[in-house]
Write a protein that holds these residues in place. Structure first.
Motif, PDB file in Angstrom:
ATOM      1  N   ARG A  32       0.949  -1.060   0.105  1.00  0.00           N
ATOM      2  CA  ARG A  32      -0.104   0.187   0.043  1.00  0.00           C
ATOM      3  C   ARG A  32       1.090   1.079   0.378  1.00  0.00           C
ATOM      4  NH1 ARG A  32      -4.775   0.544  -1.766  1.00  0.00           N
ATOM      5  NH2 ARG A  32      -5.565   2.719  -0.709  1.00  0.00           N
ATOM      6  N   ALA A  33       0.992   1.970  -1.262  1.00  0.00           N
ATOM      7  CA  ALA A  33       1.959   2.971  -1.551  1.00  0.00           C
ATOM      8  C   ALA A  33       1.350   4.156  -1.081  1.00  0.00           C
ATOM      9  CB  ALA A  33       2.548   3.129  -2.330  1.00  0.00           C
ATOM     10  N   VAL A  34       2.393   4.842   0.058  1.00  0.00           N
ATOM     11  CA  VAL A  34       1.242   6.155   0.494  1.00  0.00           C
ATOM     12  C   VAL A  34       1.863   7.698  -0.285  1.00  0.00           C
ATOM     13  CG1 VAL A  34       0.631   5.409   2.534  1.00  0.00           C
ATOM     14  CG2 VAL A  34       2.774   6.516   2.175  1.00  0.00           C
ATOM     15  N   ASP A  35       2.994   7.046  -1.259  1.00  0.00           N
ATOM     16  CA  ASP A  35       3.608   8.256  -1.591  1.00  0.00           C
ATOM     17  C   ASP A  35       4.286   8.255  -2.459  1.00  0.00           C
ATOM     18  OD1 ASP A  35       6.043   8.419   0.322  1.00  0.00           O
ATOM     19  OD2 ASP A  35       5.390  10.222   1.257  1.00  0.00           O
ATOM     20  N   ARG A  36       5.508   8.975  -3.180  1.00  0.00           N
ATOM     21  CA  ARG A  36       6.558   8.217  -4.330  1.00  0.00           C
ATOM     22  C   ARG A  36       7.810   8.497  -3.652  1.00  0.00           C
ATOM     23  NH1 ARG A  36       7.802  11.252 -10.404  1.00  0.00           N
ATOM     24  NH2 ARG A  36      10.154  10.114 -10.615  1.00  0.00           N
ATOM     25  N   ALA A  37       7.927   9.326  -2.954  1.00  0.00           N
ATOM     26  CA  ALA A  37       9.045   9.016  -1.646  1.00  0.00           C
ATOM     27  C   ALA A  37       9.080   7.926  -1.083  1.00  0.00           C
ATOM     28  CB  ALA A  37       9.402  10.140  -0.317  1.00  0.00           C
ATOM     29  N   GLN A  38       8.239   7.450  -1.080  1.00  0.00           N
ATOM     30  CA  GLN A  38       8.492   5.967  -0.451  1.00  0.00           C
ATOM     31  C   GLN A  38       8.640   5.302  -1.333  1.00  0.00           C
ATOM     32  OE1 GLN A  38       4.513   3.787   0.721  1.00  0.00           O
ATOM     33  NE2 GLN A  38       5.442   3.006   1.708  1.00  0.00           N
ATOM     34  N   LEU A  39       8.295   4.689  -2.730  1.00  0.00           N
ATOM     35  CA  LEU A  39       8.264   3.976  -3.603  1.00  0.00           C
ATOM     36  C   LEU A  39       9.716   3.772  -4.370  1.00  0.00           C
ATOM     37  CD1 LEU A  39       5.056   4.368  -6.077  1.00  0.00           C
ATOM     38  CD2 LEU A  39       6.253   2.231  -3.885  1.00  0.00           C
ATOM     39  N   ASP A  40      10.049   5.388  -3.750  1.00  0.00           N
ATOM     40  CA  ASP A  40      11.768   5.871  -4.439  1.00  0.00           C
ATOM     41  C   ASP A  40      12.573   5.463  -3.345  1.00  0.00           C
ATOM     42  OD1 ASP A  40      10.385   7.408  -6.444  1.00  0.00           O
ATOM     43  OD2 ASP A  40      11.252   9.422  -5.709  1.00  0.00           O
TER      44      ASP A  40
END
Length: 90
Positions: free
Chosen positions: A66-74
């Motif tokens: 459950r991705a919360v934002d792009r920074a998390q994915l990066d």
């Protein structure tokens, strides 16, 4: 500085599958689980999908977080792709 989320067509939060591939190794799956849990603590490791290559040399793992934002994915992609056991992250 511009908000990176405004440049993305992705609307957060969302369920986001990440495919991780590497040579089959006794600790490969556990290593990937540990990395993913650092970035997505609420992810359920029991949902990890695993597939062996036809030759049995490589293991493909899919973790849907459950991705919360792009920074998390990066940050997750950076740590996974920088690990010596990991060949490819998609």
């Amino acid at each position: 500085m511009a908000d990176p989320n405004l440049d993305s067509l992705i609307e957060y939060p969302l369920d986001f599958p990440i495919k991780i591939m590497g040579r089959r190794h006794d600790h490969f799956a556990q290593t990937v689980v540990d990395i993913v849990k650092r970035h997505a603590p609420d992810w359920d490791a029991a949902t990890l999908e695993m597939r062996l290559s036809k030759s049995g040399t490589y293991l493909s793992l899919t973790a849907t977080i459950r991705a919360v934002d792009r920074a998390q994915l990066d940050a997750l992609y950076t740590e996974l792709s920088g690990h010596p056991m990991v060949s490819v992250v998609l």
